[in-house]
Design a protein around this motif. Sequence first.
Motif, short mmCIF file in Angstrom:
data_model
loop_
_atom_site.label_atom_id
_atom_site.label_comp_id
_atom_site.label_asym_id
_atom_site.label_seq_id
_atom_site.Cartn_x
_atom_site.Cartn_y
_atom_site.Cartn_z
N ARG A 132 17.24 109.37 61.55
CA ARG A 132 16.97 107.84 61.60
C ARG A 132 15.50 108.48 62.01
NH1 ARG A 132 21.74 105.63 60.70
NH2 ARG A 132 23.17 106.25 62.38
N GLY A 133 14.68 107.94 60.39
CA GLY A 133 13.03 107.64 60.59
C GLY A 133 12.72 108.80 61.29
N TRP A 134 13.23 109.62 60.81
CA TRP A 134 12.39 111.56 61.04
C TRP A 134 11.28 111.55 60.24
CZ3 TRP A 134 14.24 113.57 65.03
CH2 TRP A 134 13.38 114.83 65.62
N ASP A 156 9.73 109.62 57.19
CA ASP A 156 10.52 108.82 57.88
C ASP A 156 12.32 109.12 56.86
OD1 ASP A 156 11.12 106.20 58.67
OD2 ASP A 156 11.14 105.17 56.59
N VAL A 157 12.63 109.89 56.76
CA VAL A 157 13.51 110.30 56.45
C VAL A 157 15.00 110.35 57.30
CG1 VAL A 157 15.32 112.76 55.85
CG2 VAL A 157 12.29 112.74 55.05
N ALA A 184 7.89 110.43 65.28
CA ALA A 184 9.21 110.15 65.13
C ALA A 184 10.36 110.27 65.09
CB ALA A 184 8.77 108.32 65.11
N GLY A 185 11.90 109.72 65.15
CA GLY A 185 12.44 109.49 64.52
C GLY A 185 13.31 110.24 65.30
N ARG A 207 9.66 113.14 51.68
CA ARG A 207 9.84 111.50 51.32
C ARG A 207 11.75 112.07 50.76
NH1 ARG A 207 7.05 106.05 51.29
NH2 ARG A 207 8.87 106.02 52.13
N LEU A 208 12.46 111.17 50.85
CA LEU A 208 14.06 111.20 50.65
C LEU A 208 13.60 110.26 49.43
CD1 LEU A 208 16.95 110.87 52.72
CD2 LEU A 208 15.67 113.22 51.70
#
Length: 518
Positions: A274-276, A291-292, A329-330, A494-495
Motif C-alpha cells: 500500500r502506497g509504496w 505510490d504503488v 513511504a508505504g 506507477r500502476l
Amino acid sequence: MTRPVLEMRGITKTFPGVTALSEVNLTVRAGEVHAICGENGAGKSTLMKVLSGVHPHGSYEGEIRFEGEPVAFKDIRASERHGIVIIHQELALVPYLSIAENIFLGNEQATRGVIDWNETLRRASALLKRVGLREKPQTPVADIGVGKQQLVEIAKALAKEVKLLILDEPTAALNDEDSAKLLDLILELRDQGIACIIISHKLNEIRRITDAVTILRDGRTIETLTVRETPADEPRLSEDRIIRGMVGRDLDQRFPDRTPYEGEDAGKVALAVRGWTVRHPVDHQRTVVDDVSLTVRRGEIVGIAGLMGAGRTELAMSVFGRSYGQYVAGTVEVGGREVVTKTVSAAIDAGLAYCTEDRKSYGLNLIDNINRNISLASLPGMRRRGVVDEHHERRVAERYRTTMNIKAPTVFEQVGRLSGGNQQKVVLSKWIHADPEVLILDEPTRGIDVGAKYEIYTVIDRLAAEGKAVLFISSELPELLGMCDRIYTMAEGRLTGEVARAEATQEVLMRQMTMNRS
C-alpha cells in the motif's frame, strides 16, 4: 546462393565426464542471419565459445574454416582480429566505468598512447544512437538496468570491424519494443553483408529474422532448416516445426493446465502493498516507484507488465528487504499482518521470497555447488547444535535435484557449469525450500528454452495450487497471459491498470503499459 563465410566440421568438445559437443557441423553464409536452436544444455553456447576462441584450438576436435581458410584461434582476441565478435549471454561490462569506457575497453581510441576522450565520446554517442540507447556516454554502467547493459554490449561489438557477429540470447533481457529495435538492427547488418549467428529461445524472433536454422540436441547436429528457400506459397517455418526438432517431439501446450487452490483460506489476501514509494539510490530527487498499491491472494498468480524502466524490478527489490533504492513511504502486509522488511533477512522471516531477474549476479553463487546454493536461504532450519547438518543439507538438495529435474550428475556439481534452465531450477529450489507465503518471480524464464520453460511453469502452477501467492514479473506478454489470473500494468514507476485474465490481450496490456503519467 552466397558463399560460406564460416564452416565448422566435426566439432567435438568434452569436459570431465561430459561430452558437450559430438561431431557438430555448421555452415553460415555471407550476409545471412543464422539461428542456432536447442534446449538448454544442447551445446549452443559451447559451440560458439569454440568458434570465438574462448575454448582455444587444441581443446577440441574438428576443423574451422573462415572465409575459405582454416583458422585456429588460441583466444578471443585472435578471433576478433579475423572479424568474429561474440556477445555472451553473461554480460562482460565493468559496472564502475562509464558506458563509453566499456564500449572501447581493450579497443581504446588513442593517439600515441593517449586516449582521445573527445573521439571516444563522439563515437560512443553514435553507437548508442545506433542501438537505440538514449543514455549519455558518461553514465556509469552500474546506473543502468540489465536490459540497457545488453544494448551497451551490442554497441561494444559494433565498435569493432565485424564480419561475423555472434549474439547469445541478445533479447533475453529486453522488452518487446527494445527487442524489435534490436532485431531491425540485425537485419540492417545483414543487408550490409555482415553475417550474424543468433542463439535465442524466442522462436517468434527467429522466424522473423533468420535465413537458416540449425538445431542441436544433446550436443549433436539434428538438422539445418533453410528458411530463405521456403516456397513463396508456403507459410514461413513454423514454431512447432522448430520445437519438434529441439525436443524430439511435439509440444502440444506451451502452458500447463491450472489446478485451483481449494484450501479454507482460498481467496484471502496473502500480500498487500500500500502506497509504496521509493526513490533512485543515486539520484534521490527521482522517484522510481510512485505510490504503488497491489494485492495477491492465496493460490493466485498475479502478473506485472511494463516496458523497460517502468519500475517493476525496482518495486520487487524494494519490497524484498528494501534491497533497492531509498525507501520513502508505504506498508507491506503478509497474511493480513503488517510487516517491516528493512532487511532481506527480515523479508525472508516475514514469508517473502524473491527470485531475481539476474540469477548469475544475485541469485546464485556460481563457484559453489548445487547443494550449498539450495540451502542458502534456509540455513537456520538446517542447524544442529549451531552447525549446519551436512547430511540433512544433502538430502534436501538430492530431493530437489530429483523433483525439479535438475540435470546434473550429483548435487556437488558446480552451479556455474549448469545450463540456464537448470540454474533457474536451483534458484527456485532454494526459495521453495524456504517455504515462503509469497513468491516474487522476476523474469523467471529469461534465457530458457521452451522445454525448460514448461517445467518451470508447472512448478509455479503447483506452488499456486498449494496455496502460495505468486507475483510474476515478465517482459513476455504471452507468458503473462498464459500464466496469470490478474495482471497489473506499470509505466514510469506507477500502476496504470489492472486487467483480469478473461479481458487481457496483448493490445490491452500494451495500451496501459504506454500510458502517459498523469
